[in-house]
Design a protein around this motif. Structure first.
Motif, mmCIF file in Angstrom:
data_model
loop_
_atom_site.group_PDB
_atom_site.id
_atom_site.type_symbol
_atom_site.label_atom_id
_atom_site.label_comp_id
_atom_site.label_asym_id
_atom_site.label_seq_id
_atom_site.Cartn_x
_atom_site.Cartn_y
_atom_site.Cartn_z
ATOM 1 N N MET A 189 0.829 -1.202 0.000
ATOM 2 C CA MET A 189 0.000 0.000 0.000
ATOM 3 C C MET A 189 0.859 1.246 0.000
ATOM 4 O O MET A 189 1.857 1.331 0.715
ATOM 5 N N ASP A 190 0.464 2.218 -0.804
ATOM 6 C CA ASP A 190 1.158 3.496 -0.861
ATOM 7 C C ASP A 190 0.509 4.441 0.147
ATOM 8 O O ASP A 190 -0.600 4.937 -0.077
ATOM 9 N N LEU A 191 1.189 4.687 1.259
ATOM 10 C CA LEU A 191 0.616 5.510 2.314
ATOM 11 C C LEU A 191 0.659 7.003 1.984
ATOM 12 O O LEU A 191 0.132 7.817 2.733
ATOM 13 N N ASN A 192 1.286 7.337 0.881
ATOM 14 C CA ASN A 192 1.373 8.741 0.473
ATOM 15 C C ASN A 192 0.399 9.074 -0.655
ATOM 16 O O ASN A 192 0.472 10.151 -1.236
ATOM 17 N N LYS A 193 -0.486 8.151 -0.947
ATOM 18 C CA LYS A 193 -1.466 8.366 -2.014
ATOM 19 C C LYS A 193 -2.878 8.257 -1.450
ATOM 20 O O LYS A 193 -3.210 7.276 -0.777
ATOM 21 N N LYS A 194 -3.695 9.282 -1.714
ATOM 22 C CA LYS A 194 -5.075 9.228 -1.234
ATOM 23 C C LYS A 194 -5.798 8.073 -1.927
ATOM 24 O O LYS A 194 -5.780 7.971 -3.156
ATOM 25 N N SER A 195 -6.400 7.215 -1.133
ATOM 26 C CA SER A 195 -7.102 6.056 -1.690
ATOM 27 C C SER A 195 -8.222 5.642 -0.753
ATOM 28 O O SER A 195 -8.138 5.842 0.468
ATOM 29 N N VAL A 196 -9.278 5.086 -1.317
ATOM 30 C CA VAL A 196 -10.402 4.596 -0.522
ATOM 31 C C VAL A 196 -10.224 3.095 -0.316
ATOM 32 O O VAL A 196 -10.114 2.336 -1.278
ATOM 33 N N VAL A 197 -10.181 2.687 0.937
ATOM 34 C CA VAL A 197 -9.993 1.284 1.284
ATOM 35 C C VAL A 197 -11.246 0.775 1.991
ATOM 36 O O VAL A 197 -11.637 1.309 3.038
ATOM 37 N N ASN A 198 -11.867 -0.244 1.430
ATOM 38 C CA ASN A 198 -13.046 -0.863 2.017
ATOM 39 C C ASN A 198 -12.801 -2.351 2.231
ATOM 40 O O ASN A 198 -11.806 -2.903 1.765
ATOM 41 N N THR A 199 -13.721 -2.989 2.911
ATOM 42 C CA THR A 199 -13.656 -4.437 3.094
ATOM 43 C C THR A 199 -14.938 -5.064 2.572
ATOM 44 O O THR A 199 -15.980 -4.405 2.505
ATOM 45 N N ILE A 200 -14.850 -6.345 2.202
ATOM 46 C CA ILE A 200 -16.037 -7.062 1.758
ATOM 47 C C ILE A 200 -16.056 -8.434 2.423
ATOM 48 O O ILE A 200 -15.018 -9.088 2.568
ATOM 49 N N ASN A 201 -17.228 -8.840 2.871
ATOM 50 C CA ASN A 201 -17.439 -10.179 3.408
ATOM 51 C C ASN A 201 -18.774 -10.698 2.881
ATOM 52 O O ASN A 201 -19.430 -10.016 2.089
ATOM 53 N N GLN A 202 -19.170 -11.882 3.296
ATOM 54 C CA GLN A 202 -20.391 -12.451 2.741
ATOM 55 C C GLN A 202 -21.615 -11.602 3.085
ATOM 56 O O GLN A 202 -22.552 -11.488 2.284
ATOM 57 N N TYR A 203 -21.608 -10.984 4.256
ATOM 58 C CA TYR A 203 -22.737 -10.157 4.663
ATOM 59 C C TYR A 203 -22.849 -8.911 3.778
ATOM 60 O O TYR A 203 -23.923 -8.605 3.245
ATOM 61 N N SER A 204 -21.728 -8.182 3.619
ATOM 62 C CA SER A 204 -21.778 -6.968 2.800
ATOM 63 C C SER A 204 -22.070 -7.299 1.343
ATOM 64 O O SER A 204 -22.722 -6.519 0.642
#
Length: 241
Positions: free
Chosen positions: A13-28
């Motif tokens: 992961m590039d910590l100096n770049k604005k990025s949207v990080v999400n998670t996915i599981n069976q529920y979502s």
């Protein structure tokens, strides 16, 4: 199953770049099938972490890929370690003021080099324009390296996507929901043994059966149905060439 699931190591992961990080599981996944805006937000993620054994199993069955489960709590711990080494900063948006204070107290002990800010937005189903302006202003005034959002799904994912361009954040914008409570200690996360066995979901179910049975039992069955459907469609699709 149509989602760009992250299959690498968090170290890339590039910590100096604005990025949207999400998670996915069976529920979502199941919720997103009935909520187009949520589905769009998940698909628009710069990084979508496989936060559940259901997703890792689906990747294996449908794509033949071995994907490692990465929970929101794993992401949170990784980023805190990185920021502590670099004297970075983070901002917590969401949860109650009491929870945020407990997070701040724990961070001061475990990660003393991190500058921390937080804001507890009003607890409501839908934010007003004024609410959103206040939240954005609080984040932007602090200007963190990393933003953690804990408003529960699907609100947090939709909010991240909608306001990404307005947020003065140098690096990742992470929707991590329950991690706020886990880290504050207001909700106990199942232990390492459960997690190593891929049974974190069972640990949470046993702790809160009335609240979690639908998420894991009912939606587990629904997710299994989606998985079988995708597998059948992939087999019946005509080969190219």
């Amino acid at each position: 199953m149509g989602y760009p699931v992250f299959a690498d190591d968090l170290k890339v992961m590039d910590l100096n770049k604005k990025s949207v990080v999400n998670t996915i599981n069976q529920y979502s996944y199941c919720v997103a099938e009935k909520d187009p805006a949520f589905k769009a937000a998940l698909k628009a993620s710069d990084i979508l972490l496989p936060d559940g054994v259901g997703i890792t199993i689906a990747a294996k069955i449908l794509l033949g890929e071995k994907v490692k489960k990465i929970a929101g709590a794993d992401l949170h711990a990784h980023l805190l370690e990185q920021m502590n080494e670099k004297n970075g900063s983070c901002f917590y948006l969401g949860a109650s003021q009491t929870t945020l204070e407990k997070i701040g107290q724990r961070l001061a002990t475990e990660y003393p080099n991190i500058r921390v800010g937080s804001f507890s937005p009003p607890f409501k189903a839908k934010f007003t324009a004024e609410d959103n302006e206040r939240m954005i202003r609080e984040v932007n005034t602090f200007a963190p390296d990393v933003l953690f959002i804990g408003m529960t799904a699907p609100k947090q994912e939709k909010w991240s996507l909608e306001h990404k361009d307005s947020l003065n954040v140098k690096g990742p914008i992470c929707a991590i929901g329950a991690v706020f409570d886990f880290y504050a200690g207001t909700v106990k996360r199942p232990g390492k043994v459960w997690r190593d066995l891929g049974l974190e979901w069972l640990g949470r179910l046993l702790k809160e059966p009335k609240r979690m049975w639908k998420r894991y039992i009912y939606n587990g069955a629904v997710f299994g149905g989606y998985l079988l459907k995708e597998k059948f469609l992939s087999k019946s699709a005509p080969e190219q060439g």
